[in-house]
Design a protein around this motif. Structure first.
Motif, PDB file in Angstrom:
ATOM      1  N   SER A 101      55.993  48.266  39.232  1.00 52.34           N
ATOM      2  CA  SER A 101      55.987  48.520  40.699  1.00 52.34           C
ATOM      3  C   SER A 101      57.574  48.454  41.164  1.00 52.34           C
ATOM      4  CB  SER A 101      55.198  47.754  41.555  1.00 52.34           C
ATOM      5  OG  SER A 101      55.415  48.046  42.738  1.00 52.34           O
ATOM      6  N   CYS A 117      51.756  57.347  43.763  1.00 52.72           N
ATOM      7  CA  CYS A 117      51.500  56.242  44.371  1.00 52.72           C
ATOM      8  C   CYS A 117      50.247  56.166  45.313  1.00 52.72           C
ATOM      9  CB  CYS A 117      52.441  55.704  45.251  1.00 52.72           C
ATOM     10  SG  CYS A 117      52.532  54.185  45.938  1.00 52.72           S
ATOM     11  N   ARG A 358      54.272  48.956  49.230  1.00 50.79           N
ATOM     12  CA  ARG A 358      54.786  49.221  47.681  1.00 50.79           C
ATOM     13  C   ARG A 358      53.519  49.771  46.764  1.00 50.79           C
ATOM     14  NH1 ARG A 358      54.446  44.548  45.473  1.00 50.79           N
ATOM     15  NH2 ARG A 358      53.235  43.377  47.018  1.00 50.79           N
ATOM     16  N   PHE A 359      53.955  49.760  45.837  1.00 55.82           N
ATOM     17  CA  PHE A 359      52.934  50.447  44.784  1.00 55.82           C
ATOM     18  C   PHE A 359      52.056  49.331  44.308  1.00 55.82           C
ATOM     19  CE2 PHE A 359      53.268  54.245  41.106  1.00 55.82           C
ATOM     20  CZ  PHE A 359      51.830  54.249  41.504  1.00 55.82           C
TER      21      PHE A 359
END
Length: 479
Positions: A101, A117, A358-359
């Motif tokens: 990530s 994602c 965020r992923f």
């Protein structure tokens, strides 16, 4: 001379060194004291007062300072003797997912900013819902769906905002509304409930903390009904009830079915907080704790506590995603795009307070694929069994007593002595560096808590911790 960007060969070499360092850390973790004995300011004093004027230091120097400065000042949450608070454990697959990530550097605020994602996260949340056997209404194939929040605290906040949006008919704007809106939970509800109410504009007294059953420590439905009736009579608006599956103090389980029926009767949003204990539902024999969840408008648990997924990763579901999106959507012109306007995609920016994302689904994907359903069940069952082993030690010693039921992997207990002696017992054991426990208060009494969760914890660590407690009790009771 300014340091150049790290080229790919340097990155590859440094990355191998960092992974080796982490592996060595995990290998030697059991040899370290669980908590630091250094006084406040030790780490800060060991660091330079200013940043380096020029860069280019070798990674080996970074790692050497980690060993010399950072590690001695840590509380080692992955230590097999860490039994404090609730676990916050990671694993190799989770760490690798986080690494990927970070390497991709994706900003997943909308489907359009990185379709994979969003879509991977949607599928992972549906996988988790199936794994826990959640009600079908939480599936993304219907009107509901799941999203990854940073923590259960954020999940409670967005649930509160959605509940206020519903209760006010879409008019909620925080301060300035002419009626008082109320939130309800038990006296053992998490502190994040009060914080969510403050942030949402309900004020410091916006949460009614209700009485619990003295035997089970669970929220009393009759107390809830009485509080709702009193608020309605005063012209207040009941907006949200937060029921807990696995309270922080004792892992008490609120009667969700009875609470849910009351919420349905009065049209109140029901949020179920299972931050720690939700992971237990991967095991069919522990799903009794989730009875009544079909009433919930929202539900959350933290894979980053007991499901081997590194912090931060809270799994949050809603039964009707449109209510959440309506409450949180703010759409400036620069965010408009064809995919969003088509209505065919999910934009998770509308499901949370921050814009950026965020992923995080990657580490969850890695964990689920590495362990599989049976591997995760084995992990949960191991924690439950180790807690039961510790509880057996407590029951076998007349000097000690269990202070609450232990359906999961937390054991609450105390020495049959006054509160000060129990506090001394806790401090004595923690000072050894071999184990770390925390405490709470239940019905005014000082209670010790031992929470199992580390994948490195074995029966030997449980038995060693019991020996430390027994030996410390000997000294305290014979002085």
């Amino acid at each position: 001379m300014n340091a150049p960007h790290m080229d790919l060969d340097e990155f590859r070499r440094a990355g191998h060194a960092v992974v080796d360092w982490i592996a060595d850390y995990w290998t030697t973790l059991h040899q370290r004291p669980v908590t630091s004995a250094d006084p406040p300011g030790t780490v800060a004093e060991a660091l330079p007062g200013s940043p380096p004027a020029t860069g280019g230091e070798p990674v080996e120097a970074f790692l050497a300072d980690l060993d010399a400065i950072v590690l001695p000042g840590l509380t080692h949450w992955q230590h097999p003797g860490f039994f404090g608070y609730f676990p916050a454990n990671t694993s190799g697959p989770s760490l690798l997912g986080d690494l990927v990530s970070s390497g991709l550097g994706v900003q997943g605020m909308m489907w359009a900013t990185s379709p994979a994602c969003t879509e991977l996260e949607t599928v992972m949340m549906d996988w988790l819902a199936e794994l826990l056997d959640l009600p079908p209404r939480f599936s993304s194939t219907g009107s509901g769906g799941g999203v990854i929040q940073d923590s259960a605290s954020s999940a409670t906040l967005v649930a509160t905002l959605a509940a206020l949006h519903r209760a006010s008919g879409g008019r909620w704007r925080g301060a300035g509304i002419d009626r008082r809106y109320r939130a309800y939970t038990s006296v053992h509800g998490h502190s994040s409930i009060e914080k969510a109410a403050r942030i949402a504009g309900l004020g410091a007294d916006g949460v009614r903390a209700l009485d619990v059953d003295p035997d089970t420590q669970a929220l009393r439905p009759d107390a809830l009904r009485a509080a709702i009736e009193a608020d309605l009579a005063a012209g207040d608006v009941p907006a949200i009830v937060v029921a807990t599956i696995g309270t922080t103090s004792t892992t008490a389980i609120d009667p969700v079915a009875e609470i849910g029926a009351i919420c349905a009767e009065y049209g109140i949003w029901l949020h179920v907080d299972a931050a720690y204990a939700g992971a237990a539902a991967v095991c069919p024999e522990l799903r009794w704790s989730h009875a009544g969840l079909e009433y919930a408008d929202s539900y959350c648990f933290d894979p980053h506590k007991w499901l081997l997924t590194g912090f931060d990763c809270d799994a949050f579901w809603v039964a009707d995603r449109s209510e959440l999106v309506e409450a949180l959507t703010v759409l400036p012109e620069y965010m408009r795009n064809a995919a969003s306007e088509s209505g065919a995609v999910l934009d998770y920016r509308d499901w949370q307070v921050p814009l950026g994302r965020r992923f995080r689904a990657l580490k969850l994907w890695f964990v689920l694929r590495w362990y599989g359903v049976e591997g995760l069940r084995a992990h949960i069952r191991s924690g439950v069994a180790l807690a039961a082993r510790f509880a057996d030690h407590v029951r076998a010693d007349d000097r000690f007593e269990l202070a609450a039921a232990h359906p999961f992997s937390l054991v609450c207990f105390r020495l049959r002595a006054d509160d000060d002696t129990n506090a001394e017992l806790l401090a004595s054991v923690n000072a050894t560096g071999r184990a770390h426990l925390t405490h709470t208060r239940v019905a005014g009494r000082y209670i010790l808590r031992l929470a199992v969760g580390s994948p490195q914890t074995t029966e030997a660590h449980i038995d060693e911790t019991w020996t430390l407690l027994a030996e410390a009790a000997d000294k305290l009771l014979t002085r």
